[in-house]
Design a protein around this motif. Structure first.
Motif, PDB file in Angstrom:
ATOM      1  N   LEU A 118       0.832  -1.198   0.000  1.00  0.00           N
ATOM      2  CA  LEU A 118       0.000   0.000   0.000  1.00  0.00           C
ATOM      3  C   LEU A 118       0.870   1.254   0.000  1.00  0.00           C
ATOM      4  CD1 LEU A 118      -2.652  -1.005   2.716  1.00  0.00           C
ATOM      5  CD2 LEU A 118      -2.628  -1.547   0.278  1.00  0.00           C
ATOM      6  N   GLU A 119       2.041   1.135   0.596  1.00  0.00           N
ATOM      7  CA  GLU A 119       2.943   2.284   0.696  1.00  0.00           C
ATOM      8  C   GLU A 119       3.695   2.529  -0.605  1.00  0.00           C
ATOM      9  OE1 GLU A 119       6.963   3.731   3.097  1.00  0.00           O
ATOM     10  OE2 GLU A 119       6.320   1.628   3.179  1.00  0.00           O
ATOM     11  N   ASN A 120       4.306   1.484  -1.156  1.00  0.00           N
ATOM     12  CA  ASN A 120       5.224   1.641  -2.287  1.00  0.00           C
ATOM     13  C   ASN A 120       4.675   1.158  -3.622  1.00  0.00           C
ATOM     14  OD1 ASN A 120       7.313   2.629  -0.586  1.00  0.00           O
ATOM     15  ND2 ASN A 120       7.794   0.526   0.022  1.00  0.00           N
ATOM     16  N   GLY A 121       3.595   0.393  -3.607  1.00  0.00           N
ATOM     17  CA  GLY A 121       3.060  -0.166  -4.837  1.00  0.00           C
ATOM     18  C   GLY A 121       2.231   0.852  -5.626  1.00  0.00           C
ATOM     19  N   PRO A 122       1.767   0.473  -6.802  1.00  0.00           N
ATOM     20  CA  PRO A 122       0.917   1.348  -7.606  1.00  0.00           C
ATOM     21  C   PRO A 122      -0.420   1.571  -6.908  1.00  0.00           C
ATOM     22  CG  PRO A 122       1.010  -0.844  -8.561  1.00  0.00           C
ATOM     23  CD  PRO A 122       2.027  -0.822  -7.466  1.00  0.00           C
ATOM     24  N   PHE A 152      -1.044 -11.316   3.625  1.00  0.00           N
ATOM     25  CA  PHE A 152       0.399 -11.499   3.452  1.00  0.00           C
ATOM     26  C   PHE A 152       0.813 -11.129   2.039  1.00  0.00           C
ATOM     27  CE2 PHE A 152       4.321 -13.567   2.252  1.00  0.00           C
ATOM     28  CZ  PHE A 152       5.139 -13.189   3.304  1.00  0.00           C
ATOM     29  N   ASP A 153       1.924 -10.426   1.971  1.00  0.00           N
ATOM     30  CA  ASP A 153       2.630 -10.174   0.714  1.00  0.00           C
ATOM     31  C   ASP A 153       4.075  -9.874   1.090  1.00  0.00           C
ATOM     32  OD1 ASP A 153       3.762  -8.725  -1.659  1.00  0.00           O
ATOM     33  OD2 ASP A 153       1.722  -8.979  -2.409  1.00  0.00           O
ATOM     34  N   PRO A 154       5.068 -10.473   0.414  1.00  0.00           N
ATOM     35  CA  PRO A 154       6.464 -10.204   0.766  1.00  0.00           C
ATOM     36  C   PRO A 154       6.880  -8.758   0.528  1.00  0.00           C
ATOM     37  CG  PRO A 154       6.328 -11.516  -1.239  1.00  0.00           C
ATOM     38  CD  PRO A 154       4.947 -11.470  -0.672  1.00  0.00           C
ATOM     39  N   ALA A 155       6.022  -7.981  -0.132  1.00  0.00           N
ATOM     40  CA  ALA A 155       6.324  -6.565  -0.358  1.00  0.00           C
ATOM     41  C   ALA A 155       5.887  -5.686   0.808  1.00  0.00           C
ATOM     42  CB  ALA A 155       5.635  -6.084  -1.642  1.00  0.00           C
ATOM     43  N   PHE A 156       5.175  -6.245   1.788  1.00  0.00           N
ATOM     44  CA  PHE A 156       4.662  -5.438   2.895  1.00  0.00           C
ATOM     45  C   PHE A 156       5.788  -4.763   3.682  1.00  0.00           C
ATOM     46  CE2 PHE A 156       0.389  -7.846   3.593  1.00  0.00           C
ATOM     47  CZ  PHE A 156      -0.175  -7.117   2.562  1.00  0.00           C
ATOM     48  N   VAL A 173      -1.768  -8.922   9.798  1.00  0.00           N
ATOM     49  CA  VAL A 173      -0.739  -9.261   8.805  1.00  0.00           C
ATOM     50  C   VAL A 173       0.026 -10.469   9.306  1.00  0.00           C
ATOM     51  CG1 VAL A 173       1.380  -8.492   7.665  1.00  0.00           C
ATOM     52  CG2 VAL A 173      -0.540  -6.895   7.946  1.00  0.00           C
ATOM     53  N   LEU A 174       0.109 -11.508   8.467  1.00  0.00           N
ATOM     54  CA  LEU A 174       0.845 -12.718   8.826  1.00  0.00           C
ATOM     55  C   LEU A 174       2.344 -12.462   8.791  1.00  0.00           C
ATOM     56  CD1 LEU A 174      -1.206 -15.269   6.685  1.00  0.00           C
ATOM     57  CD2 LEU A 174      -1.274 -15.033   9.184  1.00  0.00           C
ATOM     58  N   ARG A 175       3.061 -13.127   9.661  1.00  0.00           N
ATOM     59  CA  ARG A 175       4.505 -12.952   9.729  1.00  0.00           C
ATOM     60  C   ARG A 175       5.262 -14.108   9.076  1.00  0.00           C
ATOM     61  NH1 ARG A 175       6.369  -8.998  13.180  1.00  0.00           N
ATOM     62  NH2 ARG A 175       4.665  -7.736  14.015  1.00  0.00           N
TER      63      ARG A 175
END
Length: 240
Positions: A118-122, A152-156, A173-175
């Motif tokens: 959400l921060e860095n993505g489109p 979960f997303d590795p981009a988080f 958010v899963l770790r």
């Protein structure tokens, strides 16, 4: 930067510049889009859950939360969500039919994979998050057993975690990077907007038993829906 593949995950390019380079091609719709092969690498994906606890500036967190709430409000009022709501939850004439969630029974959990940052993505990542928020609202109206919404997303990033978990006490958010191979013990809806086919394969393999398979259903954002959500960004920018 360019998109990267790690163990099947496709990490969306970061920042507005990456989105703007693709923006001009979106006007042509879905027709010219090419699917990239998803070939998992042999080495383990590099994922450190400590990134979710990195220091943040509270002002930046508040700004991101504000942008996500704007996205939720915009999607809630959109024709796209109205159509999706009818397709998934409502019969055409107000009667009962075998819709997606009726087939699943009473959903107890929603798992969201492949959202993007959400921060860095489109901007489309925030609209996909908004759609997840609204799906959770609709499921909660119909299922008394509905509980957590897991992401979960590795981009988080740490900012993403704060924004997501601020939306609801049930959002988490899963770790652990499960590579989408989550075994279901309860009726679960998987929403996987940006996941490649091999990640769906991982999910199915993890639940390929008579007792587990009836517990899950996956909802994938078709390319045309993704393009439509991106068009909301164009409308928002045009109205500024």
């Amino acid at each position: 930067g360019e998109a990267m593949e790690e163990e099947g995950w496709v990490v969306a390019g970061a920042g507005k510049k990456s989105w703007k380079r693709r923006k001009g091609k979106q006007g042509a719709g879905c027709r010219g889009a090419k699917r990239r092969p998803c070939v998992p690498k042999q080495e383990e994906i590099s994922w450190d859950p400590a990134v979710l606890d990195a220091p943040v500036e509270e002002g930046g967190v508040r700004a991101l939360i504000s942008r996500t709430k704007d996205a939720v409000a915009l999607v809630r009022q959109s024709k796209i969500f109205g159509h999706l709501k009818r397709e998934i939850f409502l019969a055409e004439d107000g009667g009962e039919e075998d819709t997606l969630v009726r087939n699943l029974g009473e959903v107890e959990e929603l798992v969201v994979y492949g959202l993007g940052s959400l921060e860095n993505g489109p901007p489309a990542c925030r609209y996909q998050f908004a759609l997840a928020v609204l799906l959770a609202e609709e499921i909660r109206k119909k299922s008394s057993k509905f509980g957590q919404v897991l992401f979960f997303d590795p981009a988080f990033t740490a900012y993403d975690r704060r924004a997501i978990e601020s939306e609801s006490s049930e959002f988490r958010v899963l770790r652990e990077n499960e590579n989408c191979a989550r075994r279901t013990s309860k009726k679960t809806l998987f929403y996987m907007p940006h996941c490649e086919a091999c990640l769906y394969d991982s999910l199915l393999k993890a639940n390929w038993t008579r007792s587990q398979l009836p517990n899950l259903v996956s909802l994938r954002a078709k390319r045309c829906l993704t393009c439509a959500l991106r068009s909301l960004t164009d409308c928002q920018l045009a109205n500024r």
